[in-house]
Design a protein around this motif. Sequence first.
Motif, PDB file in Angstrom:
ATOM      1  N   CYS A  75       0.886  -1.168   0.000  1.00  0.00           N
ATOM      2  CA  CYS A  75       0.000   0.000   0.000  1.00  0.00           C
ATOM      3  C   CYS A  75       0.921   1.215   0.000  1.00  0.00           C
ATOM      4  N   PRO A  76       1.327   1.678  -1.196  1.00  0.00           N
ATOM      5  CA  PRO A  76       2.317   2.763  -1.275  1.00  0.00           C
ATOM      6  C   PRO A  76       1.961   3.928  -0.347  1.00  0.00           C
ATOM      7  N   PRO A  77       2.967   4.517   0.308  1.00  0.00           N
ATOM      8  CA  PRO A  77       4.403   4.329   0.058  1.00  0.00           C
ATOM      9  C   PRO A  77       5.016   3.111   0.742  1.00  0.00           C
ATOM     10  N   LEU A  78       4.233   2.313   1.440  1.00  0.00           N
ATOM     11  CA  LEU A  78       4.781   1.131   2.097  1.00  0.00           C
ATOM     12  C   LEU A  78       4.864  -0.021   1.102  1.00  0.00           C
ATOM     13  N   MET A  79       6.044  -0.553   0.938  1.00  0.00           N
ATOM     14  CA  MET A  79       6.272  -1.593  -0.062  1.00  0.00           C
ATOM     15  C   MET A  79       6.300  -2.979   0.554  1.00  0.00           C
ATOM     16  N   PHE A  80       5.447  -3.220   1.516  1.00  0.00           N
ATOM     17  CA  PHE A  80       5.300  -4.540   2.121  1.00  0.00           C
ATOM     18  C   PHE A  80       3.882  -4.628   2.651  1.00  0.00           C
ATOM     19  N   GLY A  81       3.519  -5.824   3.074  1.00  0.00           N
ATOM     20  CA  GLY A  81       2.193  -5.998   3.654  1.00  0.00           C
ATOM     21  C   GLY A  81       1.101  -6.116   2.599  1.00  0.00           C
ATOM     22  N   TRP A  82      -0.137  -6.203   3.074  1.00  0.00           N
ATOM     23  CA  TRP A  82      -1.272  -6.388   2.182  1.00  0.00           C
ATOM     24  C   TRP A  82      -1.799  -5.057   1.661  1.00  0.00           C
ATOM     25  N   GLY A  83      -2.510  -5.159   0.535  1.00  0.00           N
ATOM     26  CA  GLY A  83      -3.004  -3.981  -0.162  1.00  0.00           C
ATOM     27  C   GLY A  83      -4.101  -3.248   0.598  1.00  0.00           C
ATOM     28  N   CYS A  84      -4.616  -2.183  -0.025  1.00  0.00           N
ATOM     29  CA  CYS A  84      -5.552  -1.292   0.639  1.00  0.00           C
ATOM     30  C   CYS A  84      -6.474  -0.650  -0.386  1.00  0.00           C
ATOM     31  N   VAL A  85      -7.539  -0.052   0.093  1.00  0.00           N
ATOM     32  CA  VAL A  85      -8.352   0.827  -0.738  1.00  0.00           C
ATOM     33  C   VAL A  85      -7.632   2.173  -0.743  1.00  0.00           C
ATOM     34  N   ALA A  86      -7.079   2.544  -1.888  1.00  0.00           N
ATOM     35  CA  ALA A  86      -6.156   3.674  -1.963  1.00  0.00           C
ATOM     36  C   ALA A  86      -6.858   5.015  -1.771  1.00  0.00           C
ATOM     37  N   GLU A  87      -6.078   6.037  -1.441  1.00  0.00           N
ATOM     38  CA  GLU A  87      -6.627   7.376  -1.215  1.00  0.00           C
ATOM     39  C   GLU A  87      -7.327   7.928  -2.443  1.00  0.00           C
ATOM     40  N   ASP A  88      -6.801   7.649  -3.644  1.00  0.00           N
ATOM     41  CA  ASP A  88      -7.489   8.172  -4.827  1.00  0.00           C
ATOM     42  C   ASP A  88      -8.855   7.517  -5.008  1.00  0.00           C
ATOM     43  N   THR A  89      -8.979   6.268  -4.564  1.00  0.00           N
ATOM     44  CA  THR A  89     -10.294   5.613  -4.599  1.00  0.00           C
ATOM     45  C   THR A  89     -11.241   6.266  -3.599  1.00  0.00           C
ATOM     46  N   LEU A  90     -10.728   6.629  -2.428  1.00  0.00           N
ATOM     47  CA  LEU A  90     -11.563   7.309  -1.446  1.00  0.00           C
ATOM     48  C   LEU A  90     -11.985   8.689  -1.935  1.00  0.00           C
ATOM     49  N   GLN A  91     -11.109   9.377  -2.659  1.00  0.00           N
ATOM     50  CA  GLN A  91     -11.481  10.658  -3.246  1.00  0.00           C
ATOM     51  C   GLN A  91     -12.625  10.470  -4.244  1.00  0.00           C
TER      52      GLN A  91
END
Length: 420
Positions: free
Chosen positions: A230-246
């Motif tokens: 989940c950028p900027p973190l390059m490890f771990g599981w994905g996320c609903v990104a900020e641009d999607t929330l916008q």
Amino acid sequence: MMHSGKALVSLCLSLCVLLPGLLVASLLDAIDSDQLTPEALLNDAGGSAGTETGGGRPPLRFKSDDTFRILQLTDLHYGESAALDLKSDEVQRAVLAAERPDLVVFSGDMVSGWHCKPSAPLLADCGPGWFAARWRQLIAPVHQAGIPYAITLGNHDAEAELSRRQIVDLDLRTGAPLSLTRQGPQQATGATNYHLDILGPAGARAARGGDGTEDPAARVWLLDSGERTCPPLMFGWGCVAEDTLQWLNATTQRLPPAPGLAFVHIPLPQFRNAWHDGPTVGSKLEDIACSVRDTGLLQLARQAGIGAIYSGHDHENDFVGSVKGVRLAYGRKSGWGSYGPPQGWLRGARVIELRLGQDMADSETWIRQEDGSQAAQRPSTQPKDLRQLICHCDDLAEAQQQHEWQSQQKNSQAADIVEL
């Protein structure tokens, strides 16, 4: 989620969950020229299905008894063996026959794409057409039952030969007229970001907008939580990104208000709070493998009219809890591929029965099992004294390798679009 030996898994720093959200550049998912026309590549419907179901189907509506039933199938994991896939077919047929829902939601990891990852195929029949064959098999039961459905993608679906947008296009081509899936807007990371509106019962007096169209009585959001990192973190599981929330925030502001619920494959970090800080029903038999950081979905949910968020990903959890008035709930591991469910559980599906005018956080919900029985989810009695402070994470080296592979795919697909 793929089980990978918890003792060998690197733990994420708890600080990562607290990092401030940074805007994530939209993921450019292109389509090979033999899969999608250039005209379709340029189409951006805004990620909304509205009340149009396409294919001449009537819109989704509450029934005359003011109810609307949704069945969530999650983590089917087709593609690991023909024998397991046939068993997953039977699970689907059993729960569909028992419930006859008004809508089916496939909430991610429908296919174990890593078995035919182009860089390291594990099966003899990997290659062009492998994913499409698995897809046609997994949607066959809903077509045989004649029930409309929609999808949101998980972390494993796009690990084979098709990108996330290619998978959506495949479903659009093979799923008509029952598929209500839509390509999400280009400005939102991922592919499966869209909504479905549900109208009130036929014949009932309904509010109408300025254009004379019937206002929805409820809304279903499908949100894409990506794969790994989940950028900027390059490890771990994905996320609903900020641009999607916008996009979500802007979309809700232009739509007529309606109570909503959302389906997101990877659970939010707040699922940990739901388990530890309040009453729950159901069980937690593995660590919560939530998004590596909080991007703000829970905070936006109530503002967007979303009263419940349903996830999958963790095959040995099926609990239901609440945080800040928003229900957070797991489905039940549905398929025979991959690990789980734990000993003593049957595969199955979560059923959510919406009632007209009821808060989505209060909707009746239960588990329908593969033998046709209904699982009694009782108040949780497990000890909760050992708090899970961090999200159960993927191995750092594997996550970095996956990120590099995704970047290569993105660059290659961008070049294909230029050529078109």
